[in-house]
Design a protein around this motif. Structure first.
Motif, PDB file in Angstrom:
ATOM      1  N   LEU A 154       0.880  -1.054  -0.450  1.00 47.31           N
ATOM      2  CA  LEU A 154       0.148   0.192   0.488  1.00 47.31           C
ATOM      3  C   LEU A 154       1.231   0.882   0.279  1.00 47.31           C
ATOM      4  O   LEU A 154       1.443   1.266   1.081  1.00 47.31           O
ATOM      5  N   LEU A 155       0.421   1.752  -1.249  1.00 47.90           N
ATOM      6  CA  LEU A 155       0.918   3.378  -0.873  1.00 47.90           C
ATOM      7  C   LEU A 155       0.431   5.206  -0.613  1.00 47.90           C
ATOM      8  O   LEU A 155      -0.376   4.427  -1.059  1.00 47.90           O
ATOM      9  N   LEU A 156       1.302   5.025   0.014  1.00 47.83           N
ATOM     10  CA  LEU A 156       0.467   6.847   0.954  1.00 47.83           C
ATOM     11  C   LEU A 156       1.353   7.697   0.200  1.00 47.83           C
ATOM     12  O   LEU A 156       2.133   8.028   0.334  1.00 47.83           O
ATOM     13  N   HIS A 157       0.291   8.594  -0.075  1.00 40.59           N
ATOM     14  CA  HIS A 157       0.566   9.927  -0.858  1.00 40.59           C
ATOM     15  C   HIS A 157       0.452  11.184   0.344  1.00 40.59           C
ATOM     16  O   HIS A 157       0.761  10.555   1.769  1.00 40.59           O
ATOM     17  N   SER A 158       1.468  12.078   0.664  1.00 36.09           N
ATOM     18  CA  SER A 158       1.540  12.836   1.311  1.00 36.09           C
ATOM     19  C   SER A 158       0.330  13.655   1.969  1.00 36.09           C
ATOM     20  O   SER A 158      -0.306  13.628   0.765  1.00 36.09           O
ATOM     21  N   ARG A 167      -8.883   5.636   9.010  1.00 35.05           N
ATOM     22  CA  ARG A 167     -10.101   5.256   8.637  1.00 35.05           C
ATOM     23  C   ARG A 167     -10.670   5.031   7.019  1.00 35.05           C
ATOM     24  O   ARG A 167     -10.493   4.173   6.954  1.00 35.05           O
ATOM     25  N   VAL A 168     -10.266   5.667   6.816  1.00 38.67           N
ATOM     26  CA  VAL A 168     -10.600   6.210   4.852  1.00 38.67           C
ATOM     27  C   VAL A 168      -9.536   4.675   4.226  1.00 38.67           C
ATOM     28  O   VAL A 168      -9.797   3.789   3.123  1.00 38.67           O
ATOM     29  N   VAL A 169      -8.751   4.636   4.971  1.00 43.62           N
ATOM     30  CA  VAL A 169      -7.171   3.881   4.204  1.00 43.62           C
ATOM     31  C   VAL A 169      -8.179   2.612   4.752  1.00 43.62           C
ATOM     32  O   VAL A 169      -7.842   1.205   4.284  1.00 43.62           O
ATOM     33  N   GLU A 170      -8.036   2.008   6.274  1.00 44.36           N
ATOM     34  CA  GLU A 170      -8.999   0.722   6.345  1.00 44.36           C
ATOM     35  C   GLU A 170     -10.005   0.392   5.119  1.00 44.36           C
ATOM     36  O   GLU A 170     -10.224  -0.858   5.570  1.00 44.36           O
ATOM     37  N   ALA A 171     -10.891   1.074   5.632  1.00 39.99           N
ATOM     38  CA  ALA A 171     -12.580   1.364   4.474  1.00 39.99           C
ATOM     39  C   ALA A 171     -11.699   0.525   3.358  1.00 39.99           C
ATOM     40  O   ALA A 171     -12.551  -0.693   3.215  1.00 39.99           O
ATOM     41  N   ALA A 172     -11.135   1.502   2.806  1.00 44.46           N
ATOM     42  CA  ALA A 172     -10.518   1.022   1.550  1.00 44.46           C
ATOM     43  C   ALA A 172      -9.469  -0.436   1.160  1.00 44.46           C
ATOM     44  O   ALA A 172     -10.616  -1.464   0.435  1.00 44.46           O
ATOM     45  N   LEU A 173      -9.292  -0.998   2.218  1.00 42.57           N
ATOM     46  CA  LEU A 173      -8.057  -2.148   2.578  1.00 42.57           C
ATOM     47  C   LEU A 173      -9.655  -3.366   2.317  1.00 42.57           C
ATOM     48  O   LEU A 173      -9.444  -3.915   2.206  1.00 42.57           O
ATOM     49  N   ASP A 219      -6.987  -7.719   5.007  1.00 46.84           N
ATOM     50  CA  ASP A 219      -6.342  -7.314   5.778  1.00 46.84           C
ATOM     51  C   ASP A 219      -5.520  -7.641   6.847  1.00 46.84           C
ATOM     52  O   ASP A 219      -5.124  -6.705   8.466  1.00 46.84           O
ATOM     53  N   GLN A 220      -4.685  -7.124   6.012  1.00 46.98           N
ATOM     54  CA  GLN A 220      -2.647  -6.996   6.837  1.00 46.98           C
ATOM     55  C   GLN A 220      -2.333  -7.081   4.982  1.00 46.98           C
ATOM     56  O   GLN A 220      -2.435  -7.322   4.123  1.00 46.98           O
ATOM     57  N   VAL A 221      -1.404  -5.530   5.024  1.00 46.58           N
ATOM     58  CA  VAL A 221      -0.780  -4.977   4.482  1.00 46.58           C
ATOM     59  C   VAL A 221       0.542  -4.066   4.132  1.00 46.58           C
ATOM     60  O   VAL A 221       0.885  -4.081   6.002  1.00 46.58           O
ATOM     61  N   GLU A 222       1.997  -4.272   3.600  1.00 46.67           N
ATOM     62  CA  GLU A 222       3.526  -3.840   3.332  1.00 46.67           C
ATOM     63  C   GLU A 222       2.776  -1.886   3.599  1.00 46.67           C
ATOM     64  O   GLU A 222       2.042  -2.439   2.281  1.00 46.67           O
ATOM     65  N   LEU A 282      -6.066   9.691  -1.323  1.00 46.66           N
ATOM     66  CA  LEU A 282      -7.696   9.720   0.155  1.00 46.66           C
ATOM     67  C   LEU A 282      -8.038  11.368  -0.641  1.00 46.66           C
ATOM     68  O   LEU A 282      -7.618  11.692  -1.718  1.00 46.66           O
ATOM     69  N   PRO A 283      -9.306  11.381   0.108  1.00 47.38           N
ATOM     70  CA  PRO A 283     -10.885  12.207  -0.122  1.00 47.38           C
ATOM     71  C   PRO A 283     -10.286  13.791  -0.421  1.00 47.38           C
ATOM     72  O   PRO A 283      -9.482  14.125   0.653  1.00 47.38           O
ATOM     73  N   GLY A 284     -10.633  14.379  -1.919  1.00 47.62           N
ATOM     74  CA  GLY A 284     -10.136  15.487  -1.998  1.00 47.62           C
ATOM     75  C   GLY A 284      -8.602  15.742  -2.165  1.00 47.62           C
ATOM     76  O   GLY A 284      -8.666  17.245  -2.900  1.00 47.62           O
TER      77      GLY A 284
END
Length: 75
Positions: free
Chosen positions: A1-5, A53-59, A65-68, A31-33
């Motif tokens: 999972l890659l998360l942007h700033s 919460r947004v990321v958890e819902a997407a996963l 239920d588990q990611v790097e 992420l929203p917006g």
């Protein structure tokens, strides 16, 4: 999972995503917006907890239920 700033989008993570393809599934969320996503709902102000919460819902929707996780600075 890659998360942007906090002010970025998943587009900034495309080079990293491309390098990981073939080794494992890769997800880069907007992420929203941000990026190509819809704006965040006005009734819930943006916060780190909200983003989690947004990321958890997407996963959950993707069936994981588990990611790097690799993330950029979120502030």
């Amino acid at each position: 999972l890659l998360l942007h700033s906090g002010t970025g989008s998943s587009a900034s993570l495309l080079p990293l995503a491309r390098s990981a393809v073939g080794h494992r599934p890769v997800y880069a969320l907007d992420l929203p917006g941000h990026g190509e996503s819809r704006p965040a709902a006005a009734e819930e102000p943006a916060s780190i907890e909200w983003a989690a919460r947004v990321v958890e819902a997407a996963l959950d929707e993707l069936g994981h239920d588990q990611v790097e996780v690799i993330g950029q600075h979120y502030g």
